[in-house]
Enzyme design. Sequence first.
Site, PDB file in Angstrom:
ATOM      1  N   ASP A   1      66.083   3.674  52.448  1.00  0.00           N
ATOM      2  CA  ASP A   1      66.730   2.385  52.242  1.00  0.00           C
ATOM      3  C   ASP A   1      65.603   1.379  52.002  1.00  0.00           C
ATOM      4  O   ASP A   1      64.429   1.649  52.301  1.00  0.00           O
ATOM      5  CB  ASP A   1      67.603   2.012  53.439  1.00  0.00           C
ATOM      6  CG  ASP A   1      68.581   0.887  53.091  1.00  0.00           C
ATOM      7  OD1 ASP A   1      68.454   0.305  51.987  1.00  0.00           O
ATOM      8  OD2 ASP A   1      69.466   0.580  53.902  1.00  0.00           O
TER       9      ASP A   1
HETATM   10  C1  BGC Z   1      70.937  -1.895  51.862  1.00  0.00           C
HETATM   11  C2  BGC Z   1      71.330  -0.751  50.970  1.00  0.00           C
HETATM   12  C3  BGC Z   1      71.140  -1.148  49.534  1.00  0.00           C
HETATM   13  C4  BGC Z   1      69.717  -1.587  49.319  1.00  0.00           C
HETATM   14  C5  BGC Z   1      69.425  -2.012  47.893  1.00  0.00           C
HETATM   15  C6  BGC Z   1      69.564  -2.447  51.534  1.00  0.00           C
HETATM   16  O1  BGC Z   1      69.322  -3.632  52.216  1.00  0.00           O
HETATM   17  O2  BGC Z   1      70.980  -1.488  53.208  1.00  0.00           O
HETATM   18  O3  BGC Z   1      72.657  -0.385  51.208  1.00  0.00           O
HETATM   19  O4  BGC Z   1      71.497  -0.098  48.690  1.00  0.00           O
HETATM   20  O5  BGC Z   1      69.446  -2.685  50.168  1.00  0.00           O
HETATM   21  O6  BGC Z   1      70.021  -3.208  47.596  1.00  0.00           O
END
Ligand code: BGC
Length: 784
Positions: free
Chosen positions: A286
């Site tokens: 993530d």
């Molecule tokens: C989130 C993810 C997301 C990623 C990209 C993160 O802060 O937890 O779910 O896909 O950002 O935007």
Amino acid sequence: MKPIKVLCMALLLPAMLSAQKKPVTKVPQLGKSPLKDVVAAMTLAEKVRLIVGMGFNIEGIPPGMLPPMDPADNIAEKVVGAAGRSHAIPRLGIPTLTLSDGPAGVRINPIRHKDSTKTYYATAFPVGTLLASSWDTALVKRVGVAFGHEVLEYGIDILLAPGMNIQRNPLGGRNFEYYSEDPIIAGNMAASFVKGIQSNGVGTSIKHFAANNAEFNRMNLNTFISERALREIYLKGFEIAVKKAQPWTVMSSYNLINGTYTSESKDLLTTVLRNEWGFKGYVMTDWFGGKNAVAQMNAGNDQLMPGTTIQTKEILEGVKSGKISMAQLDKNVTNILNIILKSPTFKGYKYNDKPDLKADARVSRMAATEGMVLLKNDDNVLPLNSTKSVALFGNTSYDLIAGGTGSGDVNKAYVISIDKGFANAGYKVDASLSGAYKAYITDQKAKRPKPKMMFLAPEPIGEMPLSADLLKEQANKSDIGIITIGRLAGEGGDRKEADDFNLTAVEQAMISDVSKAFHDNGKKVLVVLNIGGPIETASWRDKVDGILLAWDPGLEGGNAIADVMSGKVNPSGKLAATFPMAYADVPNAKTFPGKELPGAKSANPLMGNPAEVTYDDGIYVGYRYFNTFNVKPAYEFGYGLSYTKFDYSNFKLSSKTFAGKITASVLITNKGKTAGKEVVELYLSAPSKMLNKPESELKGFFKTNLLKPGEAQLVTFVLTGYDLASFNTATETWVAESGDYKVKVGSSSLDIKKSEKFKLDKNINVLKVHKALAPASEIKELAK
Ligand code: BGC
């Protein structure tokens, strides 16, 4: 020989000779040369480039707050607003992949480089929670097919979705993005969604792997869980999705499990995900997740997103010091390249930036109607057969919440509000009331403080005060009063009990006052819940005649709500999450979301402070708890009403003793006057001599076709040994215990229509797995 040919040879000869002199060293090319040759030709720097993403800038986050990205990567994006990119290595024919959120629609910027002559809006589909409440895997796949086409036509390779964490507690800030409190639903919904999206030749990233069930200090939350709860509840859905649908990628989560960041856990990402489940794609972090890039590589977390220069340095140093082997890096690189090979960008797909948004809006509207849940319908107040005029109360009647905030948000071209939806359906919507609300909302929105960070949910605006005169006038003028209660949630924060799970005092007063005024006039009152997760209903539901749970229904929400309330569509959604009577009834209410550790504070507020939580509710999550410990919920798991009635008959098991598998079948007949669909739920009560077991667990579900009055459909389920088994930590084995099993079919987890028993003569060790992810010391868990 003809003279002309001689001339040609003469001209070509010098060039041929010089080519012979300097032998051309062929650089292997991705897709043309064997993959291992491409990997062998990569320099160490190139390998690390592929592993570490291109970084990104988030609007609204002050510079310096995020770890540094390589300034050389600050080049124009192909798809503005996409969350991430991988590095290209043109020398080897490796292109950049574009990755974009999110679960409810493609999240990209609608306007590029201030040029509004062309727009890039995307369809806001209903949120995950609504889709799961349809209990219809075919529908979810259909949504995936339409959605995936937008991914493809906007030039994106991998969609960062579906979100599929377990809704462990109703206050989880991202519950709306997720499917259910039950892993069988979450896993099957995710598998169908992935199949739908990937049928377009683009990829998915099932997220957030695993046990990311709260937003509280999310990048530093150490989550203590028993092996059994992990295997049966928090990993199970991912296991189903991987085995059934092979998502191109998996996104590891921010949290730690039993002391290790998930992105640094070899147990999780290699032993369980690849070796046990057979995952074939690549794992990405993530965004900025985890701490140690070398540990991440060694664990099998192939790609670091969005990518920082610190990570590049760490991996290069790791190779030098021998902390990471070239063989390991080659595995990571190979996993990524295997997916790049399948991507539309690699294949040179000519996307058009013009997905059919009109057709997709129709899919979004249809799907929304399938997942709305009719919670209450006294005296068949719904459908609105003889109603001509409606008085709409509550801010969100005019300002529908189509979805949540953060990376689960979608830049859509429009949202159909509920007043618009009713007007479109031919109802008279009181103009003076709607005028007053619209002016109030505009005024309040202008006054409210901006969220601290762009992607956080803004403070809700309070409900408009309603005078006695206004209520009297409305109750006189309109045939029915409809009140909408709205809740907005999103990434970066959990919900609260006061004024969020519980209604605010002003909302309570609105329900009481509107109900009294309309009831005094002999008229009915309905409530629409425009929410992303459960709220308290027990204190006010008796005051109103009907309640429709509309969830966050996407951009066509107002039309979809009118479709269901008017009776154009017969509601067939059921709850995939329990609605408790009170927040205190939730098994983990006292410990959710966890506590910050004393002393240690993170230097960066975005990263959150070190914190921990112990999942002492074990496997007793959601209905597994409520039904086992006889705690009465407001609306139980699996509950939902219809405008018609269904009869369950001819329930049969294929055998009275289990031998490898057993088949259960039941005939569902529409006994009412309206066509409708029934969700048939199959629960299993298992013997519990050796292991503690929930009262029963969902093992199968099926939504019937649209059955006309009198029409019937035979529904069949197959139970295998794995369905019977629970996880025995002592032996690391899934065991089906000998004894009597009760198979129950019903309309909800408490509304069981038929049941039958079968016997298992001897224990079966269905599947032996590895010891993985164990907590250092035993967790004292809730037990029966
Ligand atoms: C989130 C993810 C997301 C990623 C990209 C993160 O802060 O937890 O779910 O896909 O950002 O935007």
